[in-house]
Design a protein around this motif. Sequence first.
Motif, mmCIF file in Angstrom:
data_model
loop_
_atom_site.group_PDB
_atom_site.id
_atom_site.type_symbol
_atom_site.label_atom_id
_atom_site.label_comp_id
_atom_site.label_asym_id
_atom_site.label_seq_id
_atom_site.Cartn_x
_atom_site.Cartn_y
_atom_site.Cartn_z
ATOM 1 N N ALA A 120 6.636 4.642 5.313
ATOM 2 C CA ALA A 120 4.904 3.599 5.450
ATOM 3 C C ALA A 120 3.920 3.719 4.313
ATOM 4 O O ALA A 120 3.393 2.429 4.204
ATOM 5 C CB ALA A 120 4.147 4.873 6.267
ATOM 6 N N TYR A 121 4.229 5.246 3.294
ATOM 7 C CA TYR A 121 3.300 4.521 2.478
ATOM 8 C C TYR A 121 4.234 3.298 1.024
ATOM 9 O O TYR A 121 3.237 3.456 0.454
ATOM 10 C CB TYR A 121 3.480 6.264 1.701
ATOM 11 N N ALA A 122 5.179 3.456 0.901
ATOM 12 C CA ALA A 122 5.814 2.334 -0.200
ATOM 13 C C ALA A 122 4.922 0.462 1.009
ATOM 14 O O ALA A 122 4.917 -0.470 -0.091
ATOM 15 C CB ALA A 122 7.627 1.829 0.382
ATOM 16 N N GLN A 123 4.788 0.851 1.846
ATOM 17 C CA GLN A 123 4.244 -0.037 2.505
ATOM 18 C C GLN A 123 2.807 -0.577 2.357
ATOM 19 O O GLN A 123 1.979 -1.861 3.021
ATOM 20 C CB GLN A 123 4.419 -0.707 3.811
ATOM 21 N N ASN A 124 1.966 0.411 1.514
ATOM 22 C CA ASN A 124 0.900 0.317 1.445
ATOM 23 C C ASN A 124 -0.231 -0.183 2.086
ATOM 24 O O ASN A 124 -0.618 -1.140 2.268
ATOM 25 C CB ASN A 124 0.152 -0.907 -0.084
ATOM 26 N N CYS B 30 -3.418 -0.076 4.511
ATOM 27 C CA CYS B 30 -4.750 -1.050 4.321
ATOM 28 C C CYS B 30 -5.902 -0.040 5.792
ATOM 29 O O CYS B 30 -7.015 -0.007 4.486
ATOM 30 C CB CYS B 30 -5.216 -2.558 4.604
ATOM 31 N N ASN B 31 -5.208 0.475 6.482
ATOM 32 C CA ASN B 31 -6.409 1.129 7.197
ATOM 33 C C ASN B 31 -5.347 1.784 8.465
ATOM 34 O O ASN B 31 -4.392 2.074 8.336
ATOM 35 C CB ASN B 31 -6.961 0.579 7.735
ATOM 36 N N ILE B 32 -5.856 2.811 8.942
ATOM 37 C CA ILE B 32 -5.155 3.560 10.191
ATOM 38 C C ILE B 32 -4.548 3.182 11.111
ATOM 39 O O ILE B 32 -3.482 3.551 11.036
ATOM 40 C CB ILE B 32 -6.267 4.771 10.783
ATOM 41 N N ASN B 33 -5.186 1.789 11.720
ATOM 42 C CA ASN B 33 -4.699 0.976 12.920
ATOM 43 C C ASN B 33 -3.288 0.635 11.290
ATOM 44 O O ASN B 33 -2.022 -0.038 12.591
ATOM 45 C CB ASN B 33 -5.399 -0.186 13.107
ATOM 46 N N HIS B 34 -3.054 0.814 10.332
ATOM 47 C CA HIS B 34 -2.099 -0.071 9.875
ATOM 48 C C HIS B 34 -0.531 0.537 9.581
ATOM 49 O O HIS B 34 -0.131 0.427 9.814
ATOM 50 C CB HIS B 34 -2.722 -1.052 8.013
ATOM 51 N N LEU B 35 -1.727 1.972 9.023
ATOM 52 C CA LEU B 35 -0.586 2.796 9.452
ATOM 53 C C LEU B 35 -0.192 3.233 10.265
ATOM 54 O O LEU B 35 1.442 3.954 10.240
ATOM 55 C CB LEU B 35 -1.527 4.286 8.258
ATOM 56 N N LYS B 36 -0.573 3.262 11.961
ATOM 57 C CA LYS B 36 -0.054 3.627 13.241
ATOM 58 C C LYS B 36 0.837 2.961 13.471
ATOM 59 O O LYS B 36 2.042 3.349 13.462
ATOM 60 C CB LYS B 36 -1.162 4.075 13.908
ATOM 61 N N SER B 37 0.483 1.853 12.881
ATOM 62 C CA SER B 37 1.426 0.389 13.583
ATOM 63 C C SER B 37 2.931 0.511 12.615
ATOM 64 O O SER B 37 4.221 0.331 12.599
ATOM 65 C CB SER B 37 1.118 -0.575 12.968
#
Length: 353
Positions: free
Chosen positions: A298-302, A304-311
């Motif tokens: 997940a972090y390798a894809q940087n 940008c916000n919590i919703n993006h992180l959840k996705s």
Amino acid sequence: MSRSLTNEQRIFLVKQWWKAGNTRVVNEAFQAEFPDTKIPARQAIYQLAKKFDETGSFEDAPRSGRPRTVRTEENMERVSETFLLNPQTSKKRASIDLGISRRSLGRLMQDLNLKLYKPRLLQALNEDDPDRRMEFCEWVLDSFEEDSTVLDRILWTDEAIFKINGRVNRHNCVYWNDTNPHLVIEQELHVPQVIVWGGIWSNGVVGPYFFEGNVRSQKYFQMLKDNIIPQLEEHPSFQTMIWQQDGAPPHYGQIVRDYLDDTFLHWIGHRGTVEWPPRSPDLTPCDFSLWGILKDRAYAQNPCNINHLKSLIEQEFISINVDIELCQKISRSVADRCQMCINTEGKQFEHLR
């Protein structure tokens, strides 16, 4: 670097060094005067000024015979002393301080058998934890000896905190030595951003489920009752499944324990039919494998916000779920880990792997 400079730039550098004696001031003046030229390294400025002081010229003195090697006895001693006095210094820093190129320094370090060791993060243990860890590991191995499918039937579950930049970066924590010092860091991290529940067993992964706010027993119970257990009941192996959870306070609520007693013949946890040893992330696949894989991907894809992180987390759960061979390998590796725990008399063993 100094060889790529023009004589005008070299003279400018030396004059600025004589005037200021400070590399920061020299670099600022050089950048202002020659904005299109890369600023020389501090060591290059030192060497350039020293050469001019000693020879009155920027040119190298003529050499005769074979080129001189840096792999001399004197340099070997200098490198050895540098890392002996400060084993946590970086290779780049040592190269600058010693005036030796990084490539040549690497050869000298190889001759000295200096290797790079990075610290491992370990969970600190209480006084009686080793005995409880031993008891659990003995139950796992005894059960596995009686029934080789037991590790395939355990669903290992846990929550983890994900944050936008939420990783411990150990790439800059180095230790050079000729033997492994088994350097470790004992540290707890609590920087909440989004709380994720997940599970893994030999049939794939379950989840993710995102908690909003703090996790309480009632909220955990509602997740099990409304989201997770109905999904698991559709699996043909549900009747023989063994549920695992750690002893976190939300897991220990009476409403949760009663529900697990009614749902599973056996479950692992605090006051479960099988007691889970506290402070044992090295024994549960979620901690020693699943969360690490998910965070790396997940972090390798940087995000940008919590919703993006959840996705991203949802996408990676799907990706892992189709890799049944990986899930089986992770789940079955618990037997080897239990044996290592027993070999160390219930103490930490991750740093010995």
